[in-house]
Design a protein around this motif. Structure first.
Motif, PDB file in Angstrom:
ATOM      1  N   PHE A   1       0.805  -1.216   0.000  1.00  0.00           N
ATOM      2  CA  PHE A   1       0.000   0.000   0.000  1.00  0.00           C
ATOM      3  C   PHE A   1       0.843   1.272   0.000  1.00  0.00           C
ATOM      4  O   PHE A   1       0.447   2.287  -0.561  1.00  0.00           O
ATOM      5  CB  PHE A   1      -0.953   0.010   1.205  1.00  0.00           C
ATOM      6  N   PHE A   2       2.019   1.224   0.655  1.00  0.00           N
ATOM      7  CA  PHE A   2       2.815   2.437   0.763  1.00  0.00           C
ATOM      8  C   PHE A   2       3.955   2.500  -0.242  1.00  0.00           C
ATOM      9  O   PHE A   2       4.440   3.564  -0.573  1.00  0.00           O
ATOM     10  CB  PHE A   2       3.394   2.575   2.175  1.00  0.00           C
ATOM     11  N   GLY A   3       4.389   1.366  -0.730  1.00  0.00           N
ATOM     12  CA  GLY A   3       5.552   1.351  -1.599  1.00  0.00           C
ATOM     13  C   GLY A   3       5.225   1.370  -3.082  1.00  0.00           C
ATOM     14  O   GLY A   3       6.073   1.713  -3.903  1.00  0.00           O
ATOM     15  N   GLY A   4       4.018   0.995  -3.467  1.00  0.00           N
ATOM     16  CA  GLY A   4       3.665   0.920  -4.880  1.00  0.00           C
ATOM     17  C   GLY A   4       2.757   2.038  -5.318  1.00  0.00           C
ATOM     18  O   GLY A   4       2.722   3.120  -4.732  1.00  0.00           O
ATOM     19  N   ASP A   5       1.998   1.742  -6.378  1.00  0.00           N
ATOM     20  CA  ASP A   5       1.113   2.743  -6.955  1.00  0.00           C
ATOM     21  C   ASP A   5      -0.352   2.509  -6.606  1.00  0.00           C
ATOM     22  O   ASP A   5      -1.234   3.104  -7.220  1.00  0.00           O
ATOM     23  CB  ASP A   5       1.245   2.735  -8.488  1.00  0.00           C
ATOM     24  N   VAL A   6      -0.611   1.643  -5.635  1.00  0.00           N
ATOM     25  CA  VAL A   6      -1.994   1.316  -5.290  1.00  0.00           C
ATOM     26  C   VAL A   6      -2.750   2.557  -4.831  1.00  0.00           C
ATOM     27  O   VAL A   6      -3.903   2.775  -5.212  1.00  0.00           O
ATOM     28  CB  VAL A   6      -2.043   0.216  -4.202  1.00  0.00           C
ATOM     29  N   ILE A   7      -2.098   3.391  -4.013  1.00  0.00           N
ATOM     30  CA  ILE A   7      -2.719   4.618  -3.510  1.00  0.00           C
ATOM     31  C   ILE A   7      -2.179   5.802  -4.297  1.00  0.00           C
ATOM     32  O   ILE A   7      -0.982   5.897  -4.585  1.00  0.00           O
ATOM     33  CB  ILE A   7      -2.420   4.801  -2.006  1.00  0.00           C
ATOM     34  N   HIS A   8      -3.053   6.723  -4.660  1.00  0.00           N
ATOM     35  CA  HIS A   8      -2.653   7.944  -5.377  1.00  0.00           C
ATOM     36  C   HIS A   8      -1.590   8.686  -4.567  1.00  0.00           C
ATOM     37  O   HIS A   8      -1.691   8.797  -3.341  1.00  0.00           O
ATOM     38  CB  HIS A   8      -3.872   8.843  -5.582  1.00  0.00           C
ATOM     39  N   GLU A   9      -0.568   9.188  -5.249  1.00  0.00           N
ATOM     40  CA  GLU A   9       0.560   9.807  -4.551  1.00  0.00           C
ATOM     41  C   GLU A   9       0.133  10.969  -3.662  1.00  0.00           C
ATOM     42  O   GLU A   9       0.763  11.213  -2.618  1.00  0.00           O
ATOM     43  CB  GLU A   9       1.611  10.277  -5.555  1.00  0.00           C
ATOM     44  N   GLU A  10      -0.921  11.694  -4.033  1.00  0.00           N
ATOM     45  CA  GLU A  10      -1.376  12.815  -3.206  1.00  0.00           C
ATOM     46  C   GLU A  10      -2.084  12.359  -1.939  1.00  0.00           C
ATOM     47  O   GLU A  10      -2.264  13.160  -1.013  1.00  0.00           O
ATOM     48  CB  GLU A  10      -2.292  13.725  -4.028  1.00  0.00           C
ATOM     49  N   ASP A  11      -2.504  11.069  -1.903  1.00  0.00           N
ATOM     50  CA  ASP A  11      -3.233  10.561  -0.743  1.00  0.00           C
ATOM     51  C   ASP A  11      -2.375   9.680   0.156  1.00  0.00           C
ATOM     52  O   ASP A  11      -2.845   9.257   1.214  1.00  0.00           O
ATOM     53  CB  ASP A  11      -4.460   9.754  -1.202  1.00  0.00           C
ATOM     54  N   ARG A  12      -1.129   9.404  -0.252  1.00  0.00           N
ATOM     55  CA  ARG A  12      -0.312   8.491   0.557  1.00  0.00           C
ATOM     56  C   ARG A  12       0.004   9.074   1.929  1.00  0.00           C
ATOM     57  O   ARG A  12      -0.019   8.356   2.935  1.00  0.00           O
ATOM     58  CB  ARG A  12       0.990   8.177  -0.194  1.00  0.00           C
ATOM     59  N   GLY A  13       0.319  10.374   1.958  1.00  0.00           N
ATOM     60  CA  GLY A  13       0.615  10.991   3.249  1.00  0.00           C
ATOM     61  C   GLY A  13      -0.573  10.930   4.179  1.00  0.00           C
ATOM     62  O   GLY A  13      -0.432  10.648   5.376  1.00  0.00           O
ATOM     63  N   LYS A  14      -1.760  11.147   3.638  1.00  0.00           N
ATOM     64  CA  LYS A  14      -2.983  11.075   4.437  1.00  0.00           C
ATOM     65  C   LYS A  14      -3.201   9.661   4.965  1.00  0.00           C
ATOM     66  O   LYS A  14      -3.598   9.461   6.115  1.00  0.00           O
ATOM     67  CB  LYS A  14      -4.160  11.527   3.567  1.00  0.00           C
ATOM     68  N   PHE A  15      -2.906   8.671   4.118  1.00  0.00           N
ATOM     69  CA  PHE A  15      -3.094   7.277   4.515  1.00  0.00           C
ATOM     70  C   PHE A  15      -2.057   6.858   5.556  1.00  0.00           C
ATOM     71  O   PHE A  15      -2.369   6.129   6.500  1.00  0.00           O
ATOM     72  CB  PHE A  15      -2.990   6.379   3.271  1.00  0.00           C
ATOM     73  N   GLU A  16      -0.826   7.343   5.398  1.00  0.00           N
ATOM     74  CA  GLU A  16       0.202   7.034   6.388  1.00  0.00           C
ATOM     75  C   GLU A  16      -0.155   7.630   7.750  1.00  0.00           C
ATOM     76  O   GLU A  16       0.019   6.986   8.788  1.00  0.00           O
ATOM     77  CB  GLU A  16       1.548   7.566   5.903  1.00  0.00           C
ATOM     78  N   SER A  17      -0.665   8.875   7.754  1.00  0.00           N
ATOM     79  CA  SER A  17      -1.088   9.500   9.012  1.00  0.00           C
ATOM     80  C   SER A  17      -2.213   8.711   9.659  1.00  0.00           C
ATOM     81  O   SER A  17      -2.285   8.570  10.889  1.00  0.00           O
ATOM     82  CB  SER A  17      -1.545  10.939   8.763  1.00  0.00           C
ATOM     83  N   PHE A  18      -3.082   8.168   8.817  1.00  0.00           N
ATOM     84  CA  PHE A  18      -4.194   7.352   9.281  1.00  0.00           C
ATOM     85  C   PHE A  18      -3.689   6.127  10.047  1.00  0.00           C
ATOM     86  O   PHE A  18      -4.146   5.807  11.144  1.00  0.00           O
ATOM     87  CB  PHE A  18      -5.011   6.971   8.044  1.00  0.00           C
ATOM     88  N   PHE A  19      -2.675   5.449   9.485  1.00  0.00           N
ATOM     89  CA  PHE A  19      -2.123   4.278  10.150  1.00  0.00           C
ATOM     90  C   PHE A  19      -1.270   4.657  11.348  1.00  0.00           C
ATOM     91  O   PHE A  19      -1.258   3.947  12.365  1.00  0.00           O
ATOM     92  CB  PHE A  19      -1.308   3.439   9.157  1.00  0.00           C
ATOM     93  N   ASP A  20      -0.532   5.766  11.266  1.00  0.00           N
ATOM     94  CA  ASP A  20       0.265   6.204  12.417  1.00  0.00           C
ATOM     95  C   ASP A  20      -0.632   6.441  13.624  1.00  0.00           C
ATOM     96  O   ASP A  20      -0.298   6.086  14.754  1.00  0.00           O
ATOM     97  CB  ASP A  20       1.015   7.503  12.078  1.00  0.00           C
ATOM     98  N   GLU A  21      -1.785   7.048  13.386  1.00  0.00           N
ATOM     99  CA  GLU A  21      -2.724   7.312  14.473  1.00  0.00           C
ATOM    100  C   GLU A  21      -3.185   6.019  15.128  1.00  0.00           C
ATOM    101  O   GLU A  21      -3.315   5.927  16.351  1.00  0.00           O
ATOM    102  CB  GLU A  21      -3.929   8.089  13.940  1.00  0.00           C
ATOM    103  N   MET A  22      -3.395   4.992  14.309  1.00  0.00           N
ATOM    104  CA  MET A  22      -3.835   3.701  14.855  1.00  0.00           C
ATOM    105  C   MET A  22      -2.802   3.132  15.813  1.00  0.00           C
ATOM    106  O   MET A  22      -3.133   2.653  16.899  1.00  0.00           O
ATOM    107  CB  MET A  22      -4.049   2.685  13.720  1.00  0.00           C
ATOM    108  N   PHE A  23      -1.543   3.207  15.439  1.00  0.00           N
ATOM    109  CA  PHE A  23      -0.518   2.551  16.239  1.00  0.00           C
ATOM    110  C   PHE A  23      -0.165   3.328  17.507  1.00  0.00           C
ATOM    111  O   PHE A  23       0.473   2.785  18.400  1.00  0.00           O
ATOM    112  CB  PHE A  23       0.744   2.325  15.391  1.00  0.00           C
ATOM    113  N   TRP A  24      -0.578   4.562  17.586  1.00  0.00           N
ATOM    114  CA  TRP A  24      -0.350   5.313  18.819  1.00  0.00           C
ATOM    115  C   TRP A  24      -1.361   4.955  19.899  1.00  0.00           C
ATOM    116  O   TRP A  24      -1.176   5.260  21.072  1.00  0.00           O
ATOM    117  CB  TRP A  24      -0.432   6.818  18.545  1.00  0.00           C
ATOM    118  N   LEU A  25      -2.465   4.319  19.484  1.00  0.00           N
ATOM    119  CA  LEU A  25      -3.517   3.996  20.447  1.00  0.00           C
ATOM    120  C   LEU A  25      -3.083   2.894  21.403  1.00  0.00           C
ATOM    121  O   LEU A  25      -2.433   1.937  21.020  1.00  0.00           O
ATOM    122  CB  LEU A  25      -4.787   3.564  19.717  1.00  0.00           C
ATOM    123  N   GLN A  26      -3.455   3.058  22.627  1.00  0.00           N
ATOM    124  CA  GLN A  26      -3.235   2.017  23.635  1.00  0.00           C
ATOM    125  C   GLN A  26      -4.579   1.735  24.310  1.00  0.00           C
ATOM    126  O   GLN A  26      -5.415   2.614  24.434  1.00  0.00           O
ATOM    127  CB  GLN A  26      -2.211   2.475  24.683  1.00  0.00           C
TER     128      GLN A  26
END
Length: 630
Positions: free
Chosen positions: A67-92
């Protein structure tokens, strides 16, 4: 249009929701489900991706690389998607806790040529150590999202040119300016205003005028880049934020190209009319850090271009303020009046002092300023009265009227309404009382406050008023009044502040009949004027930082009687100059002022710094700083 499917002969119509019903509905809605095992970073779709509209693998391991290394996600949306996953992993959390996430992104379509909007939904389960497993789905929302984007585009853009409209222009530019870092190349704000458009529109018609505006739009698209923010903010006025300006030379060449492209004439029905544009430019951050600050400076530069003959560009500079007051009004009197009105609104004190120095005529200065007050604050009568000690009465000396204003000074009305005029004067005189803005007489609704005197205020068309006493030292020498036909009008802080400042100017300079020159009078009384103003005002030696003068507003804030010689030690008990100190930015000498933002006296406020000559201080290099109070 609905789709119909043929069933075989053994088909039975269901009577309850079952697995097949859910599967069929999901296929129709293009929803695909997946399970993501966090520990192994394995994402597996539990429904077939062959039925989806996206180019997705049935199983991805490691999922992050897909999802992050290829072309599956539009390049303008990758940062948004990465932030989405970063938020998940901060949860406890605790065992069996779960959270729901949703994000809109563009995924690669099956044809691998385009991207389609999708909503990524995730139900994440985690224990005390972090995320464990997630279940989710991807929904095709392309049609809905494009429709919503089209609605937003229509709401933000001008129909004729396709540029941003006025409100959207300011919002987009402010958002961009807020995102800038010190390492980014600075932008420049460019205002483009048509010369001669009204004559073309009136002579050839609105459809022809629309064609001219379209020509301007096409020229702007040709000269400026796609990434630059372009907006149409008025009928024939456009704004461009020229992003990442590499040099002034580049910007100047763009402006010259635009002027050349639009310097033409339009002809119809044997009528030929000239056309061009004028340009005003301000620079970030020298001239401002917000849209309104930059626009104000670029607008002043635009008027400079207009006053010099149009069809040219001008950069903002501080010396424009004095020059705009007295441009050649014979060529374009309405334009000159607009320039003076803007200068008066921007800085009333500076406008008045400049006008007095230029004309050396207090009567002209007072008369012009009364009209400025009337137009700025939508008043119907502005007047200056002198106080006659022998009769203990106020006598009108200057008067400005709107079309709805009733003269109290004209011989006709003095003879026609003597009692009513006297009664008005008595009511105002009886209402004077001390206030933070001087000694004022204020009434925001004359018909409610003085019902027994309704005839007075109805006949003279006065629904509300504020009058300020004019004093020279402790002696009352007159009054200045703002009067409006509008009842239930609340006078603003800006109005009260300006009437207060003007009353001090009137008492100490404009109505001072001593025999010395105006220049000497102004120098002698400038300290008294500044001392009465509510802003933080001080004069500082630029070489030693020694405060030569500071006004009563500052004196009231000081908690110590320290005799330290630097302004930063005396005012703020600091060992270093204030951050953003304007003394480092002003030139050595000459007529100049700059705008700055200072963070002292406990708050961040705007300020202006001037090079000045202070009486009896010889050749010292001094600066006057006027800082907004809170």
């Amino acid at each position: 249009m609905p789709h119909f499917y043929m069933a075989d002969s053994d088909f039975k119509i269901p009577t309850e929701f079952d697995t097949e019903i859910y599967r069929t509905l999901n296929d129709i809605e293009s929803i695909i489900y997946f399970k993501w095992t966090i520990g192994t970073d394995t994402l597996e779709f539990v429904t077939s991706v062959d039925h989806s509209d996206y180019k997705l693998p049935q199983k991805a391991s490691p999922a992050s690389s897909v999802f992050f290394g290829g072309d599956v996600i539009h390049e303008e949306d990758r940062g948004k998607f990465e932030s989405f996953f970063d938020e998940m992993f901060w949860l406890q959390g605790t065992t069996n806790d779960y959270k729901f996430f949703s994000e809109k992104i563009r995924l690669l379509a099956k044809d691998e040529l385009s991207y389609l909007w999708a909503e990524f939904r995730l139900l994440l389960y985690f224990d005390e150590n972090g995320p464990v497993i997630a279940f989710g789905c991807i929904c095709n929302i392309n049609v809905k999202q494009l429709w919503q984007m089209e609605l937003q585009h229509s709401a933000e853009h001008d129909v004729l040119t396709g540029f941003l409209n006025k409100n959207a222009t300011q919002r987009h530019i402010d958002e961009y300016l807020d995102s800038l870092s010190p390492s980014d190349l600075p932008p420049a704000l460019v205002i483009v205003d048509a010369d001669g458009f009204k004559a073309i529109n009136d002579s050839f018609g609105h459809l022809f005028g629309d064609g001219v505006l379209t020509d301007i739009g096409m020229a702007l698209r040709t000269v400026f880049r796609q990434k630059d923010i372009v907006g149409r903010i008025g009928g024939d006025e456009f704004v461009v934020l020229f992003l990442e300006m590499p040099s002034l030379d580049v910007l100047e060449k763009r402006c010259e190209e635009l002027l050349k492209n639009l310097n033409r004439s339009y002809e119809s029905n044997n009528i030929k009319l000239p056309f061009s544009v004028s340009i005003g430019i301000s620079l970030y951050p020298e001239h401002g850090t917000t849209y309104l600050e930059l626009f104000k400076k670029a607008d002043r530069a635009l008027y400079e271009s207009k006053s010099r003959g149009k069809n040219q560009y001008s950069f903002y500079r501080s010396s424009l303020i004095g020059r705009t007051l007295f441009i050649d009004s014979a060529r374009d009197p309405k334009h000159a009046e607009d320039i003076r009105q803007k200068a008066f609104q921007d800085n009333m004190l500076e406008f008045i002092l400049n006008m007095l120095y230029e004309t050396q005529n207090p009567d002209v200065t007072i008369s012009v300023c009364l009209g400025m007050f009337g137009k700025q604050f939508n008043l119907d009568r502005v007047c200056v009265d002198s106080f006659n000690k022998s009769s203990n009465q106020y006598v009108n000396r200057y008067e400005w009227l709107s079309p709805k204003g009733i003269s109290i000074a004209s011989e006709e009305n003095v003879n026609k309404f003597p009692f009513l005029i006297d009664r008005r004067c008595s009511i105002i005189a009886a209402g004077y009382h001390p206030s933070p803005y001087g000694v004022l007489s204020v009434c925001e609704n004359t018909f409610q406050a003085y019902p027994e005197d309704a005839e007075v205020f109805q006949t003279l068309n006065i629904g509300s008023f504020v009058h300020a006493q004019i004093a020279h030292g402790h002696e009352v020498v007159g009054s200045i009044g703002f009067e409006s036909s509008q009842a239930s009008r609340k006078f603003t802080k800006e109005e009260l502040t300006k009437i207060s400042i003007f009353s001090v100017l009137l008492g100490n300079i404009l109505m001072d009949k001593k025999t010395d020159s105006i220049s000497e009078r102004m120098s002698r009384h400038l300290q008294n004027i500044l001392d009465h103003m509510q802003e933080f005002i001080y004069v500082v030696d630029k070489d030693t930082f020694e405060p030569i003068f500071f006004n009563s507003t500052i004196r009231q804030t000081l908690t110590t009687s320290s005799t330290a010689q630097t302004c930063y030690k005396r005012f703020h008990e600091s060992d270093e100059p204030c951050e953003g100190c304007p003394l480092f930015k002003l030139s050595r000498g000459g007529s100049e002022y700059i705008d700055v933002v200072l963070d002292n006296w406990g708050a961040e406020t705007s300020a202006r710094a001037y090079n000045i000559h202070w009486e009896d201080e010889g050749d010292r290099h001094l600066a006057l700083i006027i800082q907004s109070s809170f």
